[in-house]
Enzyme design. Structure first.
Site, PDB file in Angstrom:
ATOM      1  CG  HIS A 119       8.946   7.772   5.754  1.00 22.55           C
ATOM      2  ND1 HIS A 119       8.321   8.433   4.722  1.00 22.55           N
ATOM      3  CD2 HIS A 119       8.108   6.756   6.094  1.00 22.55           C
ATOM      4  CE1 HIS A 119       7.167   7.849   4.451  1.00 22.55           C
ATOM      5  NE2 HIS A 119       7.019   6.837   5.271  1.00 22.55           N
ATOM      6  CB  CYS A 134      10.092  11.228   1.614  1.00 21.24           C
ATOM      7  SG  CYS A 134       9.555  12.684   2.503  1.00 21.24           S
ATOM      8  CG  HIS A 179       4.985   4.454   9.270  1.00 27.06           C
ATOM      9  ND1 HIS A 179       4.100   3.595   8.651  1.00 27.06           N
ATOM     10  CD2 HIS A 179       5.591   5.128   8.265  1.00 27.06           C
ATOM     11  CE1 HIS A 179       4.165   3.758   7.343  1.00 27.06           C
ATOM     12  NE2 HIS A 179       5.067   4.685   7.080  1.00 27.06           N
ATOM     13  CG  ASN A 201       7.607   3.414   3.641  1.00 23.90           C
ATOM     14  OD1 ASN A 201       7.141   3.910   4.656  1.00 23.90           O
ATOM     15  ND2 ASN A 201       6.929   3.367   2.497  1.00 23.90           N
ATOM     16  NE  ARG A 254      -1.196   2.509   2.894  1.00 25.30           N
ATOM     17  CZ  ARG A 254      -0.719   3.637   3.399  1.00 25.30           C
ATOM     18  NH1 ARG A 254      -0.675   4.750   2.654  1.00 25.30           N
ATOM     19  NH2 ARG A 254      -0.235   3.677   4.627  1.00 25.30           N
ATOM     20  CG  ASP A 255       3.391   4.250   2.973  1.00 26.04           C
ATOM     21  OD1 ASP A 255       3.129   5.198   2.213  1.00 26.04           O
ATOM     22  OD2 ASP A 255       4.095   4.390   3.991  1.00 26.04           O
TER      23      ASP A 255
END
Length: 299
Positions: A208, A239, A206, A248, A14-15
């Site tokens: 980055h 990002c 979470h 990520n 997803r992300d």
């Protein structure tokens, strides 16, 4: 470290994929998710039921979710922005959903076109229906360590918003460093503030890797007994506020870190590395996992 079991929440499908410009086939997405599950990952965020107008890559969320092969103890979840998205996710077979807001008013306006308070108000109908349908809801809070528009974000603000989501019924609160500006000291203060109102076992991180601090920040969170980590295979996802920077943290790198700390996550690292190289080749992009690259060179 106390409590050796760590839950990895895989967000790659997803992300990781949502910002890819080239169209990715439904079959590839399903294959990726199934391969991730086969590596031992038990929690995989598989789709997003947002408007295709805003996130075209997720337009096939229904077909992806319905095409997944059920696997024992694997939870396939979906991101939802509103009640309609929630209803669509449930119709697609999602057994868990995630909602999202921000700790920065400026970011919330840009990302969801509403204030933080308005975004949380929107969640009430979702939470009510989720409770009646016995669907677990995860809550994301983004920009917890910095915002691309307003700069610094007060930790007290992050803690207050996290508490609201938890009290609404979110079983897990994921704290997201959206632009990757945080450092270990910031993370320690963030966790200290958040655990005053939320049990540490209900907090996820979470991070980055825009500034190369993700693993260091994860280690700091682990020292504070956080045992839920969001990550993305091969470091998929970028990002959007720091062009050319990584986004990520790679799941392979997280698993390697955990192994070095004698913490268990149930993931077969060799299989996962294989998945990372496979999807990187499919997407014609460089694998962002340092562990994946190193292990491949050794072979």
């Amino acid at each position: 470290m106390n409590n050796s079991a760590v839950k990895i929440f895989e967000v790659g499908p997803r992300d990781g994929l949502q910002n890819e410009s080239a169209t990715i086939s439904i079959e590839t997405k399903i294959d990726l998710i199934n391969r991730l599950a086969d590596s031992g990952l038990k929690h995989i965020e598989s789709a997003s039921f947002v408007s295709p107008r805003w996130v075209p890559q997720m337009a096939d969320a229904l077909q992806v979710m319905r095409g997944l092969t059920a696997k024992n103890q694997v939870v396939y979840s979906a991101l939802v922005p509103n009640l309609q998205g929630f209803e669509n996710a449930i119709a697609a077979g999602a057994k868990e959903v995630a909602i999202f807001t921000a700790a920065s008013e400026a970011f919330c306006q840009k990302n969801t076109n509403c204030t933080i308070a308005e975004s949380i108000e929107r969640f009430k109908d979702i939470m009510s229906l989720a409770k009646s349908e016995n669907i677990p809801v995860r809550g994301y809070v983004s920009t917890v360590l910095g915002c691309p528009y307003q700069g610094k974000v007060a930790i007290s603000q992050v803690a207050a918003i996290s508490r609201q989501l938890y009290e609404m019924g979110c079983y897990e609160i994921s704290l997201g460093d959206t632009i990757g500006v945080g450092t270990a000291d910031n993370v320690k203060r963030l966790i200290d503030a958040t655990v005053r109102d939320i049990p540490v076992q209900n907090i996820a991180v979470h991070f980055h890797d825009t500034y190369g601090q993700a693993l260091t920040n994860i280690y700091a969170a682990l020292q504070h007994e956080v045992r839920i980590i969001d990550s993305s295979v091969a470091g998929l996802g970028g990002c959007p506020y720091a062009k050319g920077s990584s986004g990520n943290v790679a799941t392979e790198d997280v698993v390697y870190l955990l192994q070095g700390l004698n913490l268990t996550c149930g993931v077969d690292l060799k299989k996962l590395v294989g998945v990372g190289h496979w999807i990187s080749a499919i997407l014609h992009r460089t694998n962002s996992s340092k562990v994946g690259i190193a292990m491949n060179m050794r072979r």
